[in-house]
Each structure stands twice: as C-alpha cells, then as structure tokens.
Write a protein that holds these residues in place. Structure first.
Motif, PDB file in Angstrom:
ATOM      1  N   GLU A  88     -11.603   2.309  -4.653  1.00 13.07           N
ATOM      2  CA  GLU A  88     -11.593   1.053  -3.917  1.00 13.07           C
ATOM      3  C   GLU A  88     -10.568   0.961  -2.786  1.00 13.07           C
ATOM      4  N   SER A  89      -9.629   1.875  -2.711  1.00  9.21           N
ATOM      5  CA  SER A  89      -8.521   1.707  -1.764  1.00  9.21           C
ATOM      6  C   SER A  89      -8.783   2.432  -0.442  1.00  9.21           C
ATOM      7  N   SER A  90      -7.796   2.371   0.438  1.00 11.53           N
ATOM      8  CA  SER A  90      -7.895   3.043   1.734  1.00 11.53           C
ATOM      9  C   SER A  90      -7.942   4.554   1.533  1.00 11.53           C
ATOM     10  N   LEU A  91      -8.377   5.260   2.548  1.00  9.98           N
ATOM     11  CA  LEU A  91      -8.561   6.702   2.428  1.00  9.98           C
ATOM     12  C   LEU A  91      -7.271   7.422   2.063  1.00  9.98           C
ATOM     13  N   ASP A  92      -6.153   7.037   2.677  1.00  9.56           N
ATOM     14  CA  ASP A  92      -4.909   7.744   2.376  1.00  9.56           C
ATOM     15  C   ASP A  92      -4.485   7.546   0.927  1.00  9.56           C
ATOM     16  N   GLU A  93      -4.677   6.342   0.383  1.00 12.01           N
ATOM     17  CA  GLU A  93      -4.380   6.113  -1.030  1.00 12.01           C
ATOM     18  C   GLU A  93      -5.341   6.895  -1.915  1.00 12.01           C
ATOM     19  N   ARG A  94      -6.611   6.893  -1.560  1.00  6.94           N
ATOM     20  CA  ARG A  94      -7.593   7.628  -2.354  1.00  6.94           C
ATOM     21  C   ARG A  94      -7.279   9.114  -2.391  1.00  6.94           C
ATOM     22  N   MET A  95      -6.780   9.631  -1.298  1.00  7.85           N
ATOM     23  CA  MET A  95      -6.432  11.050  -1.266  1.00  7.85           C
ATOM     24  C   MET A  95      -5.308  11.365  -2.239  1.00  7.85           C
ATOM     25  N   GLU A  96      -4.276  10.517  -2.294  1.00  7.52           N
ATOM     26  CA  GLU A  96      -3.177  10.764  -3.226  1.00  7.52           C
ATOM     27  C   GLU A  96      -3.632  10.581  -4.666  1.00  7.52           C
ATOM     28  N   ALA A  97      -4.443   9.533  -4.920  1.00 11.26           N
ATOM     29  CA  ALA A  97      -4.996   9.355  -6.262  1.00 11.26           C
ATOM     30  C   ALA A  97      -5.878  10.550  -6.626  1.00 11.26           C
ATOM     31  N   GLY A  98      -6.588  11.080  -5.632  1.00 10.66           N
ATOM     32  CA  GLY A  98      -7.431  12.241  -5.856  1.00 10.66           C
ATOM     33  C   GLY A  98      -6.647  13.458  -6.314  1.00 10.66           C
ATOM     34  N   TRP A  99      -5.412  13.597  -5.817  1.00  7.58           N
ATOM     35  CA  TRP A  99      -4.576  14.721  -6.258  1.00  7.58           C
ATOM     36  C   TRP A  99      -4.196  14.581  -7.726  1.00  7.58           C
ATOM     37  N   ARG A 153       0.819  -1.211   0.000  1.00  3.63           N
ATOM     38  CA  ARG A 153       0.000   0.000   0.000  1.00  3.63           C
ATOM     39  C   ARG A 153       0.853   1.261   0.000  1.00  3.63           C
ATOM     40  N   SER A 154       1.977   1.230   0.717  1.00  5.28           N
ATOM     41  CA  SER A 154       2.833   2.417   0.793  1.00  5.28           C
ATOM     42  C   SER A 154       3.428   2.749  -0.573  1.00  5.28           C
ATOM     43  N   VAL A 155       3.701   1.726  -1.374  1.00  6.97           N
ATOM     44  CA  VAL A 155       4.230   1.952  -2.717  1.00  6.97           C
ATOM     45  C   VAL A 155       3.159   2.585  -3.598  1.00  6.97           C
ATOM     46  N   ARG A 156       1.943   2.082  -3.530  1.00  9.78           N
ATOM     47  CA  ARG A 156       0.848   2.665  -4.325  1.00  9.78           C
ATOM     48  C   ARG A 156       0.612   4.121  -3.916  1.00  9.78           C
ATOM     49  N   TYR A 157       0.671   4.367  -2.621  1.00 11.28           N
ATOM     50  CA  TYR A 157       0.496   5.724  -2.110  1.00 11.28           C
ATOM     51  C   TYR A 157       1.568   6.661  -2.672  1.00 11.28           C
ATOM     52  N   GLU A 158       2.811   6.211  -2.617  1.00 13.16           N
ATOM     53  CA  GLU A 158       3.925   7.082  -3.002  1.00 13.16           C
ATOM     54  C   GLU A 158       3.959   7.338  -4.501  1.00 13.16           C
ATOM     55  N   ILE A 159       3.638   6.328  -5.320  1.00 17.35           N
ATOM     56  CA  ILE A 159       3.653   6.562  -6.765  1.00 17.35           C
ATOM     57  C   ILE A 159       2.511   7.497  -7.164  1.00 17.35           C
ATOM     58  N   CYS A 160       1.392   7.425  -6.470  1.00 13.89           N
ATOM     59  CA  CYS A 160       0.317   8.397  -6.732  1.00 13.89           C
ATOM     60  C   CYS A 160       0.784   9.808  -6.411  1.00 13.89           C
ATOM     61  N   TYR A 161       1.543   9.939  -5.318  1.00 17.36           N
ATOM     62  CA  TYR A 161       2.089  11.250  -4.948  1.00 17.36           C
ATOM     63  C   TYR A 161       3.029  11.767  -6.043  1.00 17.36           C
ATOM     64  N   VAL A 162       3.926  10.915  -6.505  1.00 12.45           N
ATOM     65  CA  VAL A 162       4.874  11.322  -7.542  1.00 12.45           C
ATOM     66  C   VAL A 162       4.139  11.689  -8.830  1.00 12.45           C
ATOM     67  N   LEU A 163       3.143  10.894  -9.204  1.00 12.42           N
ATOM     68  CA  LEU A 163       2.381  11.193 -10.414  1.00 12.42           C
ATOM     69  C   LEU A 163       1.593  12.490 -10.280  1.00 12.42           C
ATOM     70  N   SER A 164       1.130  12.786  -9.071  1.00 13.13           N
ATOM     71  CA  SER A 164       0.410  14.054  -8.869  1.00 13.13           C
ATOM     72  C   SER A 164       1.350  15.238  -9.086  1.00 13.13           C
ATOM     73  N   LEU A 165       2.614  15.076  -8.704  1.00 10.20           N
ATOM     74  CA  LEU A 165       3.607  16.133  -8.944  1.00 10.20           C
ATOM     75  C   LEU A 165       3.870  16.295 -10.443  1.00 10.20           C
ATOM     76  N   ILE A 166       3.900  15.181 -11.156  1.00  7.53           N
ATOM     77  CA  ILE A 166       4.165  15.229 -12.597  1.00  7.53           C
ATOM     78  C   ILE A 166       3.027  15.928 -13.327  1.00  7.53           C
ATOM     79  N   VAL A 167       1.789  15.533 -13.072  1.00 12.25           N
ATOM     80  CA  VAL A 167       0.669  16.130 -13.809  1.00 12.25           C
ATOM     81  C   VAL A 167       0.385  17.555 -13.349  1.00 12.25           C
ATOM     82  N   ASP A 168       0.923  17.937 -12.198  1.00  9.19           N
ATOM     83  CA  ASP A 168       0.763  19.308 -11.718  1.00  9.19           C
ATOM     84  C   ASP A 168       1.502  20.301 -12.614  1.00  9.19           C
TER      85      ASP A 168
END
Length: 283
Positions: free
Chosen positions: A162-173, A122-137
C-alpha cells in the motif's frame, strides 16, 4: 551559540573528503556528552555527526559500542520528534553493518519496531524497514524476531502492498531476506500472512532491481511450497501472478525475462492442463 557549533560540527563530519578523521576524533567525547542535551535540535545535529562518523567506519562504531551507547540511542526511538528517531536508526544501521547486530538487539530495538513501522512519517517507516532488512539478513534465528511478532510482519506486508515505491522497496528487502534465508516454516508463516498478494502487486514495478527481488522471493516461496507439498502456486495464481508473469515474458530486460521464464516453465506451464482437473488447495 551551542546549536550553531554542533550544526557546524555535524557538517564537518559529513562526507568522505571534507575532514581528516584525525581532526574529528578529538571532539568525539564532546559529541557523546551532547547526547544528553535536552534541546532537540542540538540532539539531532549531534546524532547526525555520529551517523556520519560511523558510516563505513568500523573504528568509530566500535568506540561507541564499547561505551555501551546502544543503550543510549535505542530509547531515542520513542521520541515524538521523528527527526531524532530517523537519524538514530541511521546510527543503529551503521552499527549492524559494522558487525554489532546483537548489541543493537540487546539494547531493545525490537520493542520500538511496531510504533516505527506505523509512524505517520514516511522516512521513519522507510528507515525502520531498512534496519529490519539488515537484521533478518543475518539468518533464521534473527528472522524469528520478525516472524514471532505477527503484528510487525503484517505491517511490513501492508507497506509492501500500500505504500510509496521507495517504502515498498525497503519492505521488499525484509521479505526477500526472509524468503531466501529463512527456514521452510518461516516461509510458511509469510504465506499465511498473505505475502503472496503483496508480492504479486509489485510484479509490474518499473524498478528493475526491485522487480528481480520480487521475482526471486516468489520463486523461492514456490520452491518451498513444492517441498512441503503445499500448493502455493494456487495462491500465486489467485493473486494474478500467472498473468503478470506471462506479461513479463516480453519484458525488455534480459534478467527479468529470464527469471520470469524460469518461474513460468517450472511452476506454471507444466500445470496448465491440470488446473481443470485438480482441486485448488493451499494453506
């Protein structure tokens, strides 16, 4: 013995007040050399030391970039040990925040995103969403890196549903940055991937900042729908959006109420009487 030294060094690099930068810089070449270690624990602690050093420190990030270490870090993303991939993403995120986004992309990070988004960790999915949010920003040209890979976008939207709230938040960004900084065509691609169901799913989250992010994303998609003469409002309503917006009109947070009210008055209230007379269509 080496493991203990590197572990101690990584702790020395941690935090803002624990050590003066002048005392850390002399060991910089040693850390870079240790990136070639075949021992996973040594490699992890070395990467953590560099992650701490590059956090909010453009000088150190620039030094690593000048030594072309992005091409060293990115292949680590394919390591089976997810602890390595996680900390490397922290470093790459620091590079992006330091203004070196193109270097990170040129090193091939996008070749690894599918696997990272699908990781069992889960931590990997969370972090890659964070990195991708920086890229598309960074705007529509880099947004195309995600849009053009439908599998990546589909996984991100599924995480948002479908994921946990913290993952959804990063995907949301990621979705928010596309919805607010992308072109009309890029937003249409989001809707075509059923992003509206994922956004509506999150209209009852307790986190205020995330809820406002979701509302802003929905509002901008609806605005684009109006501009393109595509009735995205129907997609929104079909996913329970109207009922959830109505419930948010009694939300105790003023910002949430205000945004929900804007959406309701602009896109829902004026069309209430027309729903029975008009065919529901959207693309």
């Amino acid at each position: 013995f080496l493991k203990k030294i590197v572990w101690s060094l990584s702790n020395l690099c941690r935090g803002k007040q624990t050590a003066e930068m002048n005392n850390i810089i002399p060991v910089f070449p040693v850390l870079i050399k240790l990136l070639g270690s075949s021992h996973s624990e040594t490699l992890i602690n070395t990467c953590w030391a560099l992650a701490y050093l590059t956090e909010d420190n453009d000088t150190v990030a620039q030094e690593l970039i000048e030594q072309d270490l992005t091409t060293t870090f990115v292949p680590f993303l394919a390591q089976e040990n997810t602890k390595i991939a996680y900390v490397v993403m922290r470093i790459l995120g620091n590079f992006i925040l330091s203004g070196h986004i193109q270097k990170v992309i040129d090193a091939g990070i996008m070749n690894h995103t599918d696997a990272l988004l699908s990781s069992h960790d889960r931590s990997v999915r969370y972090e890659i969403c964070y990195v991708l949010s920086l890229i598309v920003d960074s705007g529509d040209e880099l947004i195309n890196l995600i849009i053009d890979s439908s599998s990546e976008l589909e996984i991100i939207i599924n995480i948002l549903k479908e994921s946990s709230l913290d993952e959804r938040m990063e995907a949301g960004w990621v979705i928010f940055n596309i919805a607010t900084k992308g072109t009309d065509i890029q937003l249409k691609a989001l809707v075509d991937m059923d992003v509206m169901s994922a956004l509506c799913f999150n209209l009852n989250v307790p986190d205020i900042k995330f809820l406002l992010l979701v509302l802003d994303s929905i509002e901008n998609i609806l605005i684009v729908g109006e501009r393109l003469a595509l009735n995205y409002r129907c997609s929104f309503e079909d996913n329970g959006g109207k009922e959830k917006i109505e419930s948010l009109l009694s939300h105790p947070n003023d910002k949430v109420y205000s945004k929900a009210n804007e959406i309701y008055e602009e896109f829902l209230e004026q069309n209430t009487d027309d729903d029975s007379d008009q065919e529901r269509w959207y693309y």
